[in-house]
Design an enzyme around this catalytic site. Sequence first.
Site, PDB file in Angstrom:
ATOM      1  CB  SER A 172       9.623  12.762 -22.283  1.00  0.00           C
ATOM      2  OG  SER A 172      10.000  11.903 -21.222  1.00  0.00           O
ATOM      3  CE1 TYR A 184       5.550   9.890 -23.221  1.00  0.00           C
ATOM      4  CE2 TYR A 184       7.633   9.376 -22.143  1.00  0.00           C
ATOM      5  CZ  TYR A 184       6.566  10.226 -22.344  1.00  0.00           C
ATOM      6  OH  TYR A 184       6.523  11.433 -21.679  1.00  0.00           O
TER       7      TYR A 184
HETATM    8  N1  LIG Z   1       4.159  14.062 -16.021  1.00  0.00           N
HETATM    9  C1  LIG Z   1       5.390  13.608 -16.284  1.00  0.00           C
HETATM   10  O1  LIG Z   1       6.057  12.990 -15.426  1.00  0.00           O
HETATM   11  C2  LIG Z   1       6.015  13.887 -17.638  1.00  0.00           C
HETATM   12  C3  LIG Z   1       7.379  13.600 -17.791  1.00  0.00           C
HETATM   13  C4  LIG Z   1       7.990  13.825 -19.017  1.00  0.00           C
HETATM   14  C5  LIG Z   1       7.243  14.344 -20.060  1.00  0.00           C
HETATM   15  N2  LIG Z   1       5.921  14.615 -19.893  1.00  0.00           N
HETATM   16  C6  LIG Z   1       5.169  15.115 -21.061  1.00  0.00           C
HETATM   17  O2  LIG Z   1       4.483  16.295 -20.705  1.00  0.00           O
HETATM   18  C7  LIG Z   1       3.286  16.399 -21.485  1.00  0.00           C
HETATM   19  C8  LIG Z   1       2.116  16.667 -20.571  1.00  0.00           C
HETATM   20  O3  LIG Z   1       2.031  15.611 -19.640  1.00  0.00           O
HETATM   21  P1  LIG Z   1       1.192  15.739 -18.284  1.00  0.00           P
HETATM   22  O4  LIG Z   1       1.879  14.902 -17.280  1.00  0.00           O
HETATM   23  O5  LIG Z   1       0.903  17.164 -17.969  1.00  0.00           O
HETATM   24  O6  LIG Z   1      -0.150  14.988 -18.737  1.00  0.00           O
HETATM   25  P2  LIG Z   1      -1.598  14.995 -18.111  1.00  0.00           P
HETATM   26  O7  LIG Z   1      -1.633  15.601 -16.758  1.00  0.00           O
HETATM   27  O8  LIG Z   1      -2.100  13.601 -18.310  1.00  0.00           O
HETATM   28  O9  LIG Z   1      -2.422  15.974 -19.084  1.00  0.00           O
HETATM   29  C9  LIG Z   1      -2.660  15.599 -20.391  1.00  0.00           C
HETATM   30  C10 LIG Z   1      -3.492  16.689 -21.063  1.00  0.00           C
HETATM   31  O10 LIG Z   1      -3.666  16.314 -22.440  1.00  0.00           O
HETATM   32  C11 LIG Z   1      -5.072  16.201 -22.723  1.00  0.00           C
HETATM   33  N3  LIG Z   1      -5.211  15.103 -23.679  1.00  0.00           N
HETATM   34  C12 LIG Z   1      -4.920  13.797 -23.475  1.00  0.00           C
HETATM   35  N4  LIG Z   1      -5.186  13.089 -24.585  1.00  0.00           N
HETATM   36  C13 LIG Z   1      -5.634  13.976 -25.511  1.00  0.00           C
HETATM   37  C14 LIG Z   1      -6.070  13.858 -26.851  1.00  0.00           C
HETATM   38  N5  LIG Z   1      -6.130  12.663 -27.474  1.00  0.00           N
HETATM   39  N6  LIG Z   1      -6.448  14.971 -27.519  1.00  0.00           N
HETATM   40  C15 LIG Z   1      -6.415  16.177 -26.906  1.00  0.00           C
HETATM   41  N7  LIG Z   1      -6.013  16.357 -25.633  1.00  0.00           N
HETATM   42  C16 LIG Z   1      -5.641  15.262 -24.942  1.00  0.00           C
HETATM   43  C17 LIG Z   1      -5.737  15.949 -21.379  1.00  0.00           C
HETATM   44  O11 LIG Z   1      -7.080  16.389 -21.320  1.00  0.00           O
HETATM   45  P3  LIG Z   1      -8.301  15.437 -21.807  1.00  0.00           P
HETATM   46  O12 LIG Z   1      -8.113  14.121 -21.126  1.00  0.00           O
HETATM   47  O13 LIG Z   1      -9.537  16.167 -21.418  1.00  0.00           O
HETATM   48  O14 LIG Z   1      -8.156  15.354 -23.286  1.00  0.00           O
HETATM   49  C18 LIG Z   1      -4.888  16.848 -20.487  1.00  0.00           C
HETATM   50  O15 LIG Z   1      -5.276  18.196 -20.633  1.00  0.00           O
HETATM   51  C19 LIG Z   1       3.190  15.100 -22.292  1.00  0.00           C
HETATM   52  O16 LIG Z   1       3.664  15.304 -23.592  1.00  0.00           O
HETATM   53  C20 LIG Z   1       4.111  14.148 -21.548  1.00  0.00           C
HETATM   54  O17 LIG Z   1       4.649  13.147 -22.387  1.00  0.00           O
HETATM   55  C21 LIG Z   1       5.295  14.396 -18.709  1.00  0.00           C
END
Ligand SMILES: NC(=O)c1ccc[n+]([C@@H]2O[C@H](COP(=O)([O-])OP(=O)(O)OC[C@H]3O[C@@H](n4cnc5c(N)ncnc54)[C@H](OP(=O)(O)O)[C@@H]3O)[C@@H](O)[C@H]2O)c1
Length: 279
Positions: A157, A170
Amino acid sequence: MNGRHPPSHRGGGGGESPPRWTRALVTGASSGIGEAIARRLAGEGTGLVLVARGADRLEALRGELERPTVPVETLAADLTEASDLSRVEARLSASEHPIHLLVNNVGGGRLAVFPESGPEGEEGWIRLNVVPTVRLSAAALPRMRESRRGTILNISSGAGLQPSPYAAVYGASKAFVNSFSRALREENRRAGVTVTAVCPGFTETDLPRRTGFDVAKVPRFLWMSADEVARGALEAAARRRDLYVPGWANQLAAVLARHAPTGLVVAFVARNTLSLWRR
Ligand SMILES: NC(=O)c1ccc[n+]([C@@H]2O[C@H](COP(=O)([O-])OP(=O)(O)OC[C@H]3O[C@@H](n4cnc5c(N)ncnc54)[C@H](OP(=O)(O)O)[C@@H]3O)[C@@H](O)[C@H]2O)c1
């Protein structure tokens, strides 16, 4: 070949070119950036192992993405649970149907004045953002090195590019991912294995809202779609980049984070985060 076909054969997700990787394991594959990466990989013919907690959503995605030439496995696992993590490690170290691309995507956090969620809650974010990345990389690397073929793609991130007040754990956990990725990349430089860290900013998934941001207040130019981030991340991994920041606004912020005085940068991040925090 580091798990990839030569650059001239790179696929763009249209299913016409040969896949860049034969088989990939993606954590957090059932929504957001992980799902977008899985969809792109399936589109270019890469077999998949999809990991997340929710089995139903994983099965629905498997039904959508699987084709005779694109095998899709699902592994319902909570990566903060040791026994579940062990099952995913076992899949990564299996000699049958080896994994050539590991995408450590799972992660999350919540805006708070540390330690709002108590020491155990704060440790939970480390178990989610740090431990699976370390453990799954350790499980995947020996086989990748043995075959001189492999890529690890760590979704970090922009919050990890400087200290992040009100997202202290985080930001620090993502700084760990960046540092860890770069060190592993150097260690494996001559082993045919590459490691890439990706530092997205605001991405259109459910995570920013769950984190506590007032998403309506975030300026339009800061947002990227999950698919844009996924496309850039896979391209960066295929090009063996060490660290990739998607989008011009995030790249500008990354340059400032690197070159401006740290005190000013941290104060700026704190002020912006407070102004976007839904309280
Ligand atoms: N979205 C943003 O703005 C953003 C910005 C910077 C970085 N990121 C990074 O990008 C990555 C993905 O983020 P995202 O926004 O795509 O998140 P998201 O839409 O919330 O998706 C999270 C995914 O992880 C799974 N998950 C959550 N907790 C889990 C656990 N304990 N064990 C196994 N699977 C788990 C969820 O499915 P289940 O709930 O079914 O487990 C889902 O498939 C993260 O590392 C985040 O820090 C995101």
